[in-house]
Design a protein around this motif. Sequence first.
Motif, short mmCIF file in Angstrom:
data_model
loop_
_atom_site.label_atom_id
_atom_site.label_comp_id
_atom_site.label_asym_id
_atom_site.label_seq_id
_atom_site.Cartn_x
_atom_site.Cartn_y
_atom_site.Cartn_z
N GLN A 82 9.16 -3.47 77.82
CA GLN A 82 10.26 -3.29 78.77
C GLN A 82 9.70 -3.35 80.19
N PRO A 83 9.41 -4.53 80.72
CA PRO A 83 8.73 -4.62 82.02
C PRO A 83 9.55 -4.10 83.19
N ASP A 84 10.87 -4.02 83.05
CA ASP A 84 11.70 -3.52 84.15
C ASP A 84 11.88 -2.00 84.11
N MET A 85 11.33 -1.35 83.11
CA MET A 85 11.44 0.11 83.01
C MET A 85 10.19 0.75 83.61
N ARG A 86 10.41 1.82 84.38
CA ARG A 86 9.30 2.56 84.99
C ARG A 86 9.52 4.04 84.72
N LEU A 87 8.44 4.77 84.49
CA LEU A 87 8.44 6.21 84.34
C LEU A 87 7.48 6.79 85.36
N ALA A 88 7.90 7.86 86.03
CA ALA A 88 7.02 8.49 87.02
C ALA A 88 7.44 9.93 87.24
N GLN A 89 6.56 10.67 87.88
CA GLN A 89 6.87 12.05 88.26
C GLN A 89 7.29 12.06 89.73
N VAL A 90 8.33 12.84 89.99
CA VAL A 90 8.85 12.98 91.34
C VAL A 90 8.80 14.45 91.72
N TYR A 91 8.40 14.72 92.95
CA TYR A 91 8.29 16.09 93.43
C TYR A 91 9.31 16.32 94.55
N PHE A 92 10.00 17.46 94.48
CA PHE A 92 10.99 17.83 95.48
C PHE A 92 10.45 19.02 96.27
N TYR A 93 10.16 18.79 97.53
CA TYR A 93 9.64 19.82 98.42
C TYR A 93 10.78 20.33 99.30
N GLY A 94 10.81 21.64 99.53
CA GLY A 94 11.80 22.24 100.41
C GLY A 94 11.16 23.28 101.29
N ARG A 95 11.67 23.44 102.48
CA ARG A 95 11.09 24.37 103.47
C ARG A 95 11.00 25.78 102.92
N TRP A 96 12.06 26.32 102.38
CA TRP A 96 12.05 27.70 101.89
C TRP A 96 12.35 27.74 100.39
N SER A 97 11.93 26.74 99.66
CA SER A 97 12.18 26.73 98.22
C SER A 97 10.91 26.33 97.48
N PRO A 98 10.83 26.70 96.21
CA PRO A 98 9.63 26.34 95.45
C PRO A 98 9.59 24.84 95.14
#
Length: 173
Positions: free
Chosen positions: A105-121
């Motif tokens: 499936q060359p058009d499929m991608r898997l990755a990790q995404v990180y969500f950073y917030g000023r006052w959140s974990p």
Amino acid sequence: MFIELLGVIFAGVAGAGLMMVILRVTGNRLPRWLTPVAAGAAMIAATISSEYSWYSRTTATLPEGLEVVETVETSAAWRPWTYLAPLTERFVALDIASLQTNSAQPDMRLAQVYFYGRWSPLHRLNVAADCAKGQRAALVDAITFEADGTIAGAQWVSPDADDALLTALCEVS
């Protein structure tokens, strides 16, 4: 957060101390109420400086392989200066090193995404992208990977064409 609080307190003490020196140098000709005003102004200035420098300080310490793909800037009435220069309170970073593809499936991608917030974990999310269809999905516990390379149980969303996360996932090779 505690270190920032200490920094604001020390800024207030420094502002008051500086004003006390100025009062002494001028022979106490200035009103004494300027001392707490200077302390408060120094504390506000330190807080504003800390708020605006958070994004650059945080992105400077990102590990290699994490790429910022989207930022969220805000303005608020209780911070009127943010109407002149919006404040970056959150951002999304893509872990390029975690990117995976499947030759079936060359058009499929898997990755990790990180969500950073000023006052959140910090939050981490595994994301799949179907670049051919212009869709992405969060990979949660209810999904399974089929033998043909498809992902069963994923809730696919079709974001706008200018979606920064989907664009970043599909551009990386």
